[in-house]
Enzyme design. Structure first.
Site, PDB file in Angstrom:
ATOM      1  N   ASP A 175       4.536  -4.807  -7.398  1.00 31.21           N
ATOM      2  CA  ASP A 175       3.866  -3.582  -6.933  1.00 31.21           C
ATOM      3  C   ASP A 175       4.428  -2.345  -7.634  1.00 31.21           C
ATOM      4  O   ASP A 175       3.923  -1.240  -7.427  1.00 31.21           O
ATOM      5  CB  ASP A 175       4.009  -3.429  -5.411  1.00 31.21           C
ATOM      6  CG  ASP A 175       5.459  -3.492  -4.958  1.00 31.21           C
ATOM      7  OD1 ASP A 175       6.127  -4.507  -5.229  1.00 31.21           O
ATOM      8  OD2 ASP A 175       5.935  -2.519  -4.350  1.00 31.21           O
ATOM      9  N   GLY A 197       0.827  -1.218   0.000  1.00 30.69           N
ATOM     10  CA  GLY A 197       0.000   0.000   0.000  1.00 30.69           C
ATOM     11  C   GLY A 197       0.850   1.251   0.000  1.00 30.69           C
ATOM     12  O   GLY A 197       2.080   1.208   0.129  1.00 30.69           O
ATOM     13  N   GLY A 202       7.185   7.421   6.150  1.00 32.83           N
ATOM     14  CA  GLY A 202       6.302   8.099   5.208  1.00 32.83           C
ATOM     15  C   GLY A 202       6.964   9.233   4.442  1.00 32.83           C
ATOM     16  O   GLY A 202       6.313   9.954   3.688  1.00 32.83           O
ATOM     17  N   ARG A 232       3.664  13.759  -8.316  1.00 29.52           N
ATOM     18  CA  ARG A 232       3.872  12.843  -9.428  1.00 29.52           C
ATOM     19  C   ARG A 232       2.570  12.674 -10.193  1.00 29.52           C
ATOM     20  O   ARG A 232       1.494  12.691  -9.608  1.00 29.52           O
ATOM     21  CB  ARG A 232       4.338  11.514  -8.843  1.00 29.52           C
ATOM     22  CG  ARG A 232       4.460  10.390  -9.802  1.00 29.52           C
ATOM     23  CD  ARG A 232       5.351   9.320  -9.208  1.00 29.52           C
ATOM     24  NE  ARG A 232       4.613   8.414  -8.331  1.00 29.52           N
ATOM     25  CZ  ARG A 232       5.191   7.365  -7.738  1.00 29.52           C
ATOM     26  NH1 ARG A 232       6.478   7.118  -7.896  1.00 29.52           N
ATOM     27  NH2 ARG A 232       4.486   6.580  -6.967  1.00 29.52           N
ATOM     28  N   LYS A 290       4.416  12.206  -3.278  1.00 30.62           N
ATOM     29  CA  LYS A 290       5.310  11.153  -2.780  1.00 30.62           C
ATOM     30  C   LYS A 290       6.227  11.757  -1.716  1.00 30.62           C
ATOM     31  O   LYS A 290       6.879  12.769  -1.966  1.00 30.62           O
ATOM     32  CB  LYS A 290       6.125  10.589  -3.952  1.00 30.62           C
ATOM     33  CG  LYS A 290       7.059   9.458  -3.562  1.00 30.62           C
ATOM     34  CD  LYS A 290       7.656   8.806  -4.797  1.00 30.62           C
ATOM     35  CE  LYS A 290       8.659   7.739  -4.421  1.00 30.62           C
ATOM     36  NZ  LYS A 290       9.229   7.099  -5.616  1.00 30.62           N
TER      37      LYS A 290
HETATM   38  P1  AMP Z   1       9.130   0.908  -3.112  1.00 30.95           P
HETATM   39  O1  AMP Z   1      10.405   0.248  -2.779  1.00 30.95           O
HETATM   40  O2  AMP Z   1       9.238   2.381  -3.292  1.00 30.95           O
HETATM   41  O3  AMP Z   1       8.416   0.252  -4.226  1.00 30.95           O
HETATM   42  O4  AMP Z   1       8.201   0.737  -1.825  1.00 30.95           O
HETATM   43  C1  AMP Z   1       7.753  -0.497  -1.379  1.00 30.95           C
HETATM   44  C2  AMP Z   1       6.769  -0.320  -0.251  1.00 30.95           C
HETATM   45  O5  AMP Z   1       7.399   0.297   0.868  1.00 30.95           O
HETATM   46  C3  AMP Z   1       5.565   0.548  -0.572  1.00 30.95           C
HETATM   47  O6  AMP Z   1       4.450   0.018   0.120  1.00 30.95           O
HETATM   48  C4  AMP Z   1       5.960   1.879  -0.025  1.00 30.95           C
HETATM   49  O7  AMP Z   1       4.850   2.674   0.287  1.00 30.95           O
HETATM   50  C5  AMP Z   1       6.724   1.487   1.217  1.00 30.95           C
HETATM   51  N1  AMP Z   1       7.693   2.503   1.607  1.00 30.95           N
HETATM   52  C6  AMP Z   1       8.834   2.833   0.996  1.00 30.95           C
HETATM   53  N2  AMP Z   1       9.477   3.818   1.644  1.00 30.95           N
HETATM   54  C7  AMP Z   1       8.710   4.136   2.708  1.00 30.95           C
HETATM   55  C8  AMP Z   1       8.831   5.067   3.784  1.00 30.95           C
HETATM   56  N3  AMP Z   1       9.854   5.897   3.891  1.00 30.95           N
HETATM   57  N4  AMP Z   1       7.826   5.097   4.696  1.00 30.95           N
HETATM   58  C9  AMP Z   1       6.787   4.277   4.612  1.00 30.95           C
HETATM   59  N5  AMP Z   1       6.618   3.380   3.646  1.00 30.95           N
HETATM   60  C10 AMP Z   1       7.568   3.289   2.698  1.00 30.95           C
HETATM   61 MG    MG Z   2       6.841   1.131  -5.204  1.00 31.78          MG
END
Ligand code: AMP
Ligand code: MG
Length: 484
Positions: A246, A84, A120, A170, A107
């Site tokens: 994802d 998510g 976040g 974005r 983002k």
């Molecule tokens: P990504 O590697 O960007 O595809 O992220 C994979 C998952 O980790 C997604 O569900 C993102 O929302 C979550 N995520 C990545 N970085 C953060 C962060 N700094 N805080 C919270 N969730 C994160």
């Molecule tokens: Mg991602």
């Protein structure tokens, strides 16, 4: 922003209503004027205090219905049942100049119920990288999410070190992923799956509306769009780096510019991501991984493909089996265009492959080699001082000239076509890294220069030498980081 939100009208189990979390002291980095105009957003408003507060998440604009969406996914092949939007908020959708619907997402906008252990937030570096690289991809004509605006937050985020934070606004045709469908399939929510399939078809594949088997139509369309997308990545030497399910959009746009990179010297095994230890997402594996991801998609659609499991799996398998040849068709179409060939002949594939093998043998710069080849078809030799073919290429170049001579187009036409296909400028890793380092020092000059210049990657002018030149050995960036 004139919102017209459709995803937020889906039932509650598709998302959580969640406002972005305000930041301490937002400051503008950049607004993408042409993109804002295209979306019907006044760029001057985006640059105003109100606009900056909207991008930062400090103010929710009229008509927005901020949500964090739910999805699951396979990350490096391992199933994760609940991911998510953990650091992103979908503000809503706007209808652009082309009559199409576009998501506006923030983002780095703070905690959501999907943040799991994360904060976040996003460090400024990944925001700068995504802005530069996604816009460079768009200018290369490759389907991609876009960067509408970026701000700094006046807050720090803590990774291995303390880093300035940023938020990126974005834009994408939607943010619906293979992983979104996987979430609903994994909780046996067949109604949810069906709703989502109908939503995606209406939004991205309207030609398929009224299909007898919407799930199959969707599967076939996504197979096509991924085959085309990954072929285009290969054609510019782009390595996505995190092709988790994802991170693959059903719209067929590139998304999630984490540890991505363009390669300099041609190396089919190239992998830059610091977390990709096994090279799962290496350049040469991208087509097979796309196929693997599509198998996950097919799996999620099984309950909708046919009433009987056996026939559903037969239908799914048949659709999936089309991917390798569809990809090859797209890929060789890309390579033929890069080689300046207007027609197709049986030996073209080996001509192209032999060229790539030679490039790999001498680790020639992928971008400049194709650009230089275009100069051999005619025109000025502007690239030659930066790159020329080593001796070993002579027999191949003779073969290529003979092959070209079998076509009716003139050398001038071929030259022109090759200059419009083979960029002079890509978002080279060492430049992106330099722009990131400067940004952390509050100097955005290289970031602005790269963003502006990479919006016209096929034009080469004097003054571009430092942007076009491959890195010196000591400048080569070996690893990229996603900043998660
Ligand atoms: P990504 O590697 O960007 O595809 O992220 C994979 C998952 O980790 C997604 O569900 C993102 O929302 C979550 N995520 C990545 N970085 C953060 C962060 N700094 N805080 C919270 N969730 C994160
Ligand atoms: Mg991602």
């Amino acid at each position: 922003m004139k919102f017209d939100n459709s995803f937020a009208k889906l039932p509650q189990r598709f998302y959580v209503r969640q406002a972005p979390v305000p930041v301490a002291d937002p400051a503008l980095v950049r607004v993408n004027h042409p993109l804002a105009g295209f979306l019907g957003i006044d760029p001057a408003w985006l640059e105003s205090e109100t606009g900056i507060h909207v991008v930062a998440g400090n103010q929710v604009p009229d008509g927005a219905e901020p949500i964090a969406t739910v999805y699951a996914g396979h990350q490096f092949g391992s199933w994760n049942p609940r991911l998510g939007d953990g650091r992103a908020i979908l503000l809503g959708e706007v209808i652009a100049e082309d009559g199409e619907r576009y998501d506006i997402q923030l983002k780095g906008s703070g905690l959501t119920p999907f943040s799991r252990g994360g904060d976040g937030r996003a460090p400024l570096g990944p925001i700068v990288r995504e802005y530069i690289v996604s816009e460079a991809m768009a200018a290369l004509g490759i389907p991609t999410s876009r960067a509408l605006a970026a701000v700094t937050t006046g807050e720090y985020v803590y990774r291995e070190q303390k880093l300035a934070g940023g938020v990126l606004a974005r834009v994408a045709r939607s943010h619906i992923r293979i992983g979104t469908l996987q979430f609903f399939a994994s909780v046996n929510d067949v109604d949810g799956l069906k709703l989502l399939v109908d939503h995606v078809i209406a939004r991205h594949y309207p030609d398929q509306l009224g299909s007898d088997n919407p799930a199959l139509s969707l599967l076939e369309q996504v197979i096509r769009s991924q085959a085309s997308l990954v072929a285009r990545w290969q054609g510019v030497g782009f390595i996505h780096g995190v092709m988790n399910t994802d991170n693959m959009l059903l719209s067929g746009e590139t998304i999630d510019y984490g540890p991505c990179a363009f390669m300099d010297g041609y190396d089919s095994a190239a992998v830059y991501s610091s977390i990709d230890h096994g090279g799962r997402y290496a350049y040469r594996n991208q087509p097979a991984i796309a196929h693997w991801n599509l198998a996950c998609l097919a799996q999620t659609l099984m309950p909708l493909l046919a009433a009987e499991e056996d026939s559903a799996s037969e239908i799914a398998q048949q659709a999936l089996d089309s991917f390798p040849s569809l990809f090859m068709q797209e890929y060789f179409a890309v390579l033929r265009a890069k080689l300046g060939l207007a027609t197709s002949q049986p030996d073209d594939e080996s001509l192209a492959q032999d060229f790539l093998d030679l490039l790999e043998g001498s680790r020639c710069d992928f971008t400049l080699a194709f650009r230089r080849l275009g100069e051999l078809a005619g025109g000025a030799a502007t690239i030659q001082p930066m790159f020329d073919f080593p001796e070993a290429f002579t027999p191949w170049l003779d073969r290529w000239r003979e092959r070209c001579a079998q076509e009716s187009i003139s050398d001038a036409q071929r030259h022109e076509q090759m200059m419009a296909t083979n960029p002079a400028l890509i978002a080279r890793n060492h430049l992106v890294e330099a722009a990131i380092s400067q940004a952390y020092e509050n100097d955005f000059s290289l970031f602005h220069r790269l963003t502006e210049r990479l919006s016209r990657p096929f034009d080469y002018a004097s003054g571009d030498e430092d942007l076009a030149t491959p890195p010196k050995p000591e400048q080569i960036v070996q690893q990229t980081f996603c900043g998660t």
